[in-house]
Write a protein that holds these residues in place. Structure first.
Motif, short mmCIF file in Angstrom:
data_model
loop_
_atom_site.label_atom_id
_atom_site.label_comp_id
_atom_site.label_asym_id
_atom_site.label_seq_id
_atom_site.Cartn_x
_atom_site.Cartn_y
_atom_site.Cartn_z
N VAL A 149 0.85 -1.18 0.00
CA VAL A 149 0.00 0.00 0.00
C VAL A 149 0.89 1.24 0.00
N ALA A 150 0.41 2.31 -0.60
CA ALA A 150 1.14 3.57 -0.60
C ALA A 150 0.88 4.32 0.71
N PRO A 151 1.82 5.13 1.14
CA PRO A 151 1.61 5.92 2.35
C PRO A 151 0.35 6.78 2.22
N GLY A 152 -0.41 6.85 3.32
CA GLY A 152 -1.62 7.65 3.33
C GLY A 152 -2.85 6.93 2.85
N LYS A 153 -2.65 5.78 2.23
CA LYS A 153 -3.79 4.99 1.75
C LYS A 153 -4.25 4.01 2.83
N THR A 154 -5.26 3.20 2.46
CA THR A 154 -5.82 2.23 3.41
C THR A 154 -5.39 0.82 3.05
N ALA A 155 -4.91 0.07 4.06
CA ALA A 155 -4.54 -1.33 3.87
C ALA A 155 -5.57 -2.22 4.56
N TRP A 180 -5.48 -9.78 16.68
CA TRP A 180 -4.47 -9.44 15.69
C TRP A 180 -3.18 -8.97 16.38
N TYR A 181 -2.06 -9.40 15.82
CA TYR A 181 -0.75 -9.04 16.38
C TYR A 181 0.12 -8.46 15.27
N GLN A 182 0.91 -7.47 15.65
CA GLN A 182 1.87 -6.86 14.75
C GLN A 182 3.27 -7.29 15.19
N GLN A 183 4.10 -7.67 14.25
CA GLN A 183 5.48 -8.03 14.58
C GLN A 183 6.44 -7.38 13.61
N LYS A 184 7.33 -6.57 14.17
CA LYS A 184 8.38 -5.95 13.37
C LYS A 184 9.64 -6.80 13.45
N SER A 211 -5.84 2.54 8.34
CA SER A 211 -6.12 3.76 7.57
C SER A 211 -4.91 4.69 7.62
N ARG A 212 -4.81 5.53 6.61
CA ARG A 212 -3.71 6.53 6.56
C ARG A 212 -2.39 5.85 6.92
N VAL A 213 -2.06 4.85 6.13
CA VAL A 213 -0.88 4.02 6.40
C VAL A 213 0.39 4.85 6.46
N GLU A 214 1.23 4.51 7.43
CA GLU A 214 2.52 5.17 7.62
C GLU A 214 3.65 4.16 7.40
N VAL A 215 4.84 4.68 7.13
CA VAL A 215 5.99 3.80 6.93
C VAL A 215 6.22 2.92 8.16
N GLY A 216 5.93 3.47 9.32
CA GLY A 216 6.10 2.73 10.57
C GLY A 216 5.14 1.57 10.76
N ASP A 217 4.15 1.45 9.87
CA ASP A 217 3.20 0.33 9.95
C ASP A 217 3.75 -0.91 9.26
N VAL A 242 -4.81 -20.96 17.50
CA VAL A 242 -4.39 -21.03 16.10
C VAL A 242 -3.99 -19.65 15.60
N PHE A 243 -2.87 -19.59 14.92
CA PHE A 243 -2.44 -18.37 14.25
C PHE A 243 -2.60 -18.53 12.74
N GLY A 244 -2.91 -17.43 12.08
CA GLY A 244 -2.82 -17.41 10.64
C GLY A 244 -1.36 -17.42 10.21
N GLY A 245 -1.12 -17.63 8.93
CA GLY A 245 0.24 -17.72 8.45
C GLY A 245 1.00 -16.41 8.42
N GLY A 246 0.28 -15.30 8.62
CA GLY A 246 0.92 -13.99 8.65
C GLY A 246 0.89 -13.28 7.30
N THR A 247 0.79 -11.96 7.37
CA THR A 247 0.79 -11.11 6.18
C THR A 247 1.85 -10.03 6.33
N LYS A 248 2.72 -9.94 5.35
CA LYS A 248 3.76 -8.90 5.38
C LYS A 248 3.20 -7.65 4.72
N LEU A 249 3.08 -6.58 5.50
CA LEU A 249 2.60 -5.30 4.98
C LEU A 249 3.80 -4.48 4.52
N THR A 250 3.80 -4.12 3.25
CA THR A 250 4.85 -3.27 2.67
C THR A 250 4.25 -1.92 2.33
N VAL A 251 4.92 -0.88 2.79
CA VAL A 251 4.50 0.48 2.47
C VAL A 251 5.39 0.99 1.35
N LEU A 252 4.80 1.21 0.19
CA LEU A 252 5.56 1.53 -1.02
C LEU A 252 6.19 2.92 -0.97
#
Lengths: 124, 108
Positions: free
Chosen positions: B12-18, B34-38, B75-81, B98-108
């Motif tokens: 997703v581009a910065p400022g857009k919705t993922a 939901w869990y976030q992992q950096k 919403s309003r995706v940031e690079v830090g997301d 049970v955990f899902g397999g995970g989704t890698k969010l890339t901010v373009l």
């Protein structure tokens, strides 16, 4: 500051044993369900084991059932994971986690607090 | 055993919705977390009970759950997301988590 601190990880040969510990600092384990979750290198999260707030119920992932044992010591605010008959596929970072609900039920459960993880490497 | 299916990656581009989905049989009848992992860090809880936010999690993150799909919306995706995101439920038939397999969010 609330934190969970794991210890006990290391390098171990296949078939051997290891005991992981998780100590709570600034937060209590009493009244809360506790879990172990692992993550193999480059892979996703994999739930391993659960122990109820009073230790009366324990559940395990199929992949570790019969080999791993979870236990808790509320008086010392610590819980453990005994890993026996280790295999190469058990290699992972092991995280401990505490539920967010005091005296909660499984349907209310969420992993609110996490440790930083301890690496277990099974290799000859 | 119960299976949770997530897309491996979302861009997703910065400022857009993922939107990150988590599919499971009648998942709408379950409570989804939901869990976030950096990279190099432990997971962090970002949504519990389908749509509740822990203190300190920005309102830009929201969750929904219905039918066979749960969704994490940022919403309003940031690079830090940029991070891996995992959904998680309790499987009442086995008492396993049970955990899902995970989704890698890339901010373009």
């Amino acid at each position: 500051q609330a934190q969970l601190v794991e210890s006990g990880g290391g390098v171990v040969q296949p078939g051997r044993s290891l005991r992981l510990s998780c100590a709570g600092s600034g937060l209590t384990f009493s009244g809360y369900a506790l879990h172990w979750v692992r993550q193999a290198p480059g892979k996703g999260l994999d739930w391993v084991a659960f122990i109820s707030h009073d230790g009366s119920h324990k559940y395990y992932a199929d992949s570790v059932k019969g080999r791993f044992t979870i236990s808790r010591d509320n008086s010392n605010n610590v819980f453990h994971l005994q890993l026996n008959s280790l295999r190469a596929e058990d290699t992972a970072v092991y995280y401990c986690a505490r539920d967010g609900q005091w005296l909660g039920t499984p349907s209310d459960e969420y992993f609110q607090h996490w440790g930083q993880g301890t690496l277990v490497t099974v290799s000859s | 055993s119960y299976v949770l299916t997530q897309p491996p990656s979302v861009s997703v581009a910065p400022g857009k919705t993922a939107r990150i989905t988590c599919g499971g049989n009648t998942i709408g009848s379950k409570s989804v977390n939901w869990y976030q992992q950096k990279p190099g860090q432990a997971p962090v809880l970002v949504i519990y009970y389908d749509s509740d936010r822990p203190s300190g999690i920005p309102e830009r993150l929201s969750g929904s759950n219905s039918g066979n799909t749960a969704t994490l919306t940022i919403s309003r995706v940031e690079v830090g997301d940029e991070a891996d995101y995992y959904c998680q439920v309790w499987d009442s038939s086995t008492d396993q988590r049970v955990f899902g397999g995970g989704t890698k969010l890339t901010v373009l």
